[in-house]
Motif scaffolding. Structure first.
Motif, PDB file in Angstrom:
ATOM      1  N   HIS A   1       0.836  -1.202   0.000  1.00 32.67           N
ATOM      2  CA  HIS A   1       0.000   0.000   0.000  1.00 32.67           C
ATOM      3  C   HIS A   1       0.872   1.254   0.000  1.00 32.67           C
ATOM      4  CE1 HIS A   1      -3.563   2.442   0.732  1.00 32.67           C
ATOM      5  NE2 HIS A   1      -2.945   3.012   1.756  1.00 32.67           N
ATOM      6  N   HIS A   2       1.939   1.232   0.774  1.00 31.40           N
ATOM      7  CA  HIS A   2       2.871   2.365   0.767  1.00 31.40           C
ATOM      8  C   HIS A   2       3.463   2.559  -0.627  1.00 31.40           C
ATOM      9  CE1 HIS A   2       6.220   5.005   1.851  1.00 31.40           C
ATOM     10  NE2 HIS A   2       6.993   4.161   1.188  1.00 31.40           N
ATOM     11  N   LEU A   3       3.873   1.476  -1.236  1.00 31.95           N
ATOM     12  CA  LEU A   3       4.441   1.571  -2.587  1.00 31.95           C
ATOM     13  C   LEU A   3       3.410   2.126  -3.567  1.00 31.95           C
ATOM     14  CD1 LEU A   3       6.302  -1.856  -2.657  1.00 31.95           C
ATOM     15  CD2 LEU A   3       7.359   0.405  -2.428  1.00 31.95           C
ATOM     16  N   PHE A   4       2.175   1.655  -3.441  1.00 30.74           N
ATOM     17  CA  PHE A   4       1.124   2.095  -4.367  1.00 30.74           C
ATOM     18  C   PHE A   4       0.840   3.580  -4.195  1.00 30.74           C
ATOM     19  CE2 PHE A   4      -3.115   2.505  -6.147  1.00 30.74           C
ATOM     20  CZ  PHE A   4      -3.070   1.671  -7.257  1.00 30.74           C
ATOM     21  N   THR A   5       0.722   4.029  -2.965  1.00 32.26           N
ATOM     22  CA  THR A   5       0.372   5.425  -2.716  1.00 32.26           C
ATOM     23  C   THR A   5       1.518   6.383  -3.017  1.00 32.26           C
ATOM     24  OG1 THR A   5       0.946   5.181  -0.366  1.00 32.26           O
ATOM     25  CG2 THR A   5      -1.363   4.847  -0.990  1.00 32.26           C
ATOM     26  N   THR A   6       2.725   5.853  -3.138  1.00 35.89           N
ATOM     27  CA  THR A   6       3.861   6.698  -3.523  1.00 35.89           C
ATOM     28  C   THR A   6       4.198   6.557  -5.011  1.00 35.89           C
ATOM     29  OG1 THR A   6       5.401   4.973  -2.753  1.00 35.89           O
ATOM     30  CG2 THR A   6       4.864   6.750  -1.217  1.00 35.89           C
ATOM     31  N   GLY A   7       3.281   5.980  -5.765  1.00 34.70           N
ATOM     32  CA  GLY A   7       3.431   5.921  -7.214  1.00 34.70           C
ATOM     33  C   GLY A   7       4.228   4.747  -7.742  1.00 34.70           C
ATOM     34  N   GLN A   8       4.640   3.832  -6.876  1.00 31.99           N
ATOM     35  CA  GLN A   8       5.424   2.666  -7.310  1.00 31.99           C
ATOM     36  C   GLN A   8       4.479   1.484  -7.545  1.00 31.99           C
ATOM     37  OE1 GLN A   8       9.388   2.605  -4.969  1.00 31.99           O
ATOM     38  NE2 GLN A   8       7.976   3.760  -3.648  1.00 31.99           N
ATOM     39  N   HIS A   9       3.621   1.644  -8.540  1.00 31.13           N
ATOM     40  CA  HIS A   9       2.517   0.713  -8.741  1.00 31.13           C
ATOM     41  C   HIS A   9       2.978  -0.692  -9.095  1.00 31.13           C
ATOM     42  CE1 HIS A   9      -0.721   4.068  -9.457  1.00 31.13           C
ATOM     43  NE2 HIS A   9      -0.104   4.170  -8.299  1.00 31.13           N
TER      44      HIS A   9
ATOM     45  N   PHE B   1       0.808 -16.716   0.656  1.00 32.67           N
ATOM     46  CA  PHE B   1      -0.098 -16.803   1.796  1.00 32.67           C
ATOM     47  C   PHE B   1      -1.525 -17.197   1.430  1.00 32.67           C
ATOM     48  CE2 PHE B   1       2.974 -13.385   3.113  1.00 32.67           C
ATOM     49  CZ  PHE B   1       3.639 -14.136   4.055  1.00 32.67           C
ATOM     50  N   GLY B   2      -1.891 -17.159   0.153  1.00 30.37           N
ATOM     51  CA  GLY B   2      -3.272 -17.408  -0.216  1.00 30.37           C
ATOM     52  C   GLY B   2      -4.193 -16.277   0.193  1.00 30.37           C
ATOM     53  N   VAL B   3      -3.657 -15.069   0.265  1.00 32.80           N
ATOM     54  CA  VAL B   3      -4.386 -13.864   0.650  1.00 32.80           C
ATOM     55  C   VAL B   3      -4.229 -12.846  -0.469  1.00 32.80           C
ATOM     56  CG1 VAL B   3      -4.461 -11.935   2.286  1.00 32.80           C
ATOM     57  CG2 VAL B   3      -4.046 -14.266   3.114  1.00 32.80           C
ATOM     58  N   ASP B   4      -5.341 -12.286  -0.963  1.00 33.35           N
ATOM     59  CA  ASP B   4      -5.275 -11.342  -2.083  1.00 33.35           C
ATOM     60  C   ASP B   4      -5.884 -10.010  -1.657  1.00 33.35           C
ATOM     61  OD1 ASP B   4      -5.041 -10.104  -4.507  1.00 33.35           O
ATOM     62  OD2 ASP B   4      -6.022 -11.680  -5.665  1.00 33.35           O
ATOM     63  N   ILE B   5      -5.021  -9.057  -1.322  1.00 35.86           N
ATOM     64  CA  ILE B   5      -5.451  -7.722  -0.912  1.00 35.86           C
ATOM     65  C   ILE B   5      -4.906  -6.721  -1.917  1.00 35.86           C
ATOM     66  CG2 ILE B   5      -5.479  -5.992   0.914  1.00 35.86           C
ATOM     67  CD1 ILE B   5      -4.787  -8.178   2.916  1.00 35.86           C
ATOM     68  N   HIS B   6      -5.791  -5.983  -2.569  1.00 34.95           N
ATOM     69  CA  HIS B   6      -5.336  -4.992  -3.533  1.00 34.95           C
ATOM     70  C   HIS B   6      -4.548  -3.903  -2.803  1.00 34.95           C
ATOM     71  CE1 HIS B   6      -5.316  -1.960  -6.686  1.00 34.95           C
ATOM     72  NE2 HIS B   6      -5.746  -2.903  -7.527  1.00 34.95           N
ATOM     73  N   PRO B   7      -3.416  -3.477  -3.339  1.00 35.80           N
ATOM     74  CA  PRO B   7      -2.600  -2.477  -2.632  1.00 35.80           C
ATOM     75  C   PRO B   7      -3.266  -1.116  -2.495  1.00 35.80           C
ATOM     76  CG  PRO B   7      -1.715  -2.895  -4.827  1.00 35.80           C
ATOM     77  CD  PRO B   7      -2.755  -3.948  -4.578  1.00 35.80           C
ATOM     78  N   ALA B   8      -4.320  -0.851  -3.252  1.00 37.51           N
ATOM     79  CA  ALA B   8      -5.019   0.420  -3.120  1.00 37.51           C
ATOM     80  C   ALA B   8      -6.059   0.402  -2.015  1.00 37.51           C
ATOM     81  CB  ALA B   8      -5.690   0.798  -4.438  1.00 37.51           C
ATOM     82  N   ALA B   9      -6.408  -0.767  -1.505  1.00 42.61           N
ATOM     83  CA  ALA B   9      -7.369  -0.845  -0.405  1.00 42.61           C
ATOM     84  C   ALA B   9      -6.826  -0.109   0.811  1.00 42.61           C
ATOM     85  CB  ALA B   9      -7.652  -2.303  -0.059  1.00 42.61           C
ATOM     86  N   THR B  10      -7.733   0.376   1.645  1.00 39.25           N
ATOM     87  CA  THR B  10      -7.348   1.120   2.854  1.00 39.25           C
ATOM     88  C   THR B  10      -7.708   0.296   4.079  1.00 39.25           C
ATOM     89  OG1 THR B  10      -7.742   3.235   1.737  1.00 39.25           O
ATOM     90  CG2 THR B  10      -7.662   3.259   4.137  1.00 39.25           C
TER      91      THR B  10
END
Length: 269
Positions: free
Chosen positions: A123-131, A145-154
């Motif tokens: 999420h930090h990478l996404f919000t700093t433009g490192q998509h 981990f079998g866990v899928d969380i979009h990096p833009a989620a809050t």
């Protein structure tokens, strides 16, 4: 005379306790000594140990552990709240998961805790433009981990995900502070809208195993979602919902559902 700087242990009781438990673990089980030394005892602080652990889990033939560790180090330096939130998550896991007996367990062994911390890095990478780096982290979290969380989620702090298998959290989802959820939870969308298409989860919510919360809806603070429910409409604060589709079946039963982890329907004594 210059004032003496405080020892890191004196200002970081979470890290002090992890180090004490690490020493005890090595004395009790010498065969795990190398793992515990590399994961905890060789590091100067919690942020270093966390970055190292994530690097060990997320590295692949495409990106080395050294590179992932450096990415984490830069992120934690730029945004110290990442490791502050991680401490809150660790304490939440210890407080709410009866299978967690020591602070060292989430850091070293619990994929729910590790997956959330990897999300925080992404999420930090996404919000700093490192998509693209953020998407790499998301991909590896899903694979490992079998866990899928979009990096833009809050996602807020004090999060506990128990077992953490098959968790899905979509791009526009918002999760408040002190939320607990079990395995196979989906915070998903119901269409291809470009704007908000995922749910907003209030503070202190408990989401049972296998629950699906879908669409641009709001789940009010300190509410409970029963296991296996499909939630398609807003949930008022401090209510319990259950069923397919979910309906209100009563009050939340207590003031802090996510802390008590009580999942039976009805009032908590």
């Amino acid at each position: 005379m210059a004032e003496a700087r405080p020892n890191l242990h004196e200002v970081d009781p979470v890290w002090l306790r992890i180090c004490e438990e690490a020493q005890e673990s090595v004395e009790r089980e010498p065969l795990i000594g190398a793992l515990v030394h590399d994961g905890v005892l060789q590091h100067a602080g919690f942020d270093h140990a966390l970055g190292y652990r994530l690097a060990m889990k997320l590295a692949s033939s495409e990106m080395s552990a050294q590179t992932v560790s450096e990415i984490a180090r830069m992120a934690y330096t730029a945004e110290p709240s990442l490791t502050q939130d991680a401490r809150a998550d660790l304490v939440a896991t210890y407080d709410r998961d009866p299978a967690c007996h020591r602070f060292i367990q989430p850091l070293m062994f619990f994929k729910g805790f590790q997956a959330v911390q990897a999300y925080r890095l992404g999420h930090h990478l996404f919000t700093t433009g490192q998509h693209d780096l953020a998407y790499f982290v998301q991909m590896r979290v899903s694979e490992v981990f079998g866990v899928d969380i979009h990096p833009a989620a809050t996602i807020g702090k004090g999060i506990m995900i128990d077992h953490a298998h098959s968790i899905v959290i979509g791009e526009t989802a918002v999760v408040g502070d002190n939320v607990s959820m079990l395995h196979s939870v989906t915070l998903g969308g119901t269409g291809k809208e470009e704007e908000i298409r995922h749910p907003t989860i209030g503070n202190g919510v408990l989401i049972g195993a296998g629950a699906k919360v879908l669409g641009n809806i709001t789940v009010g603070h300190c509410s409970r979602i029963a296991a296996g429910s499909v939630v398609l409409q807003d949930v008022p604060p401090m209510k319990t919902v259950a069923g397919v589709p979910a309906k209100i079946v009563g009050e939340a039963g207590c003031s802090q559902p996510s802390v008590t982890m009580h999942q039976m329907l009805g009032q908590v004594d």
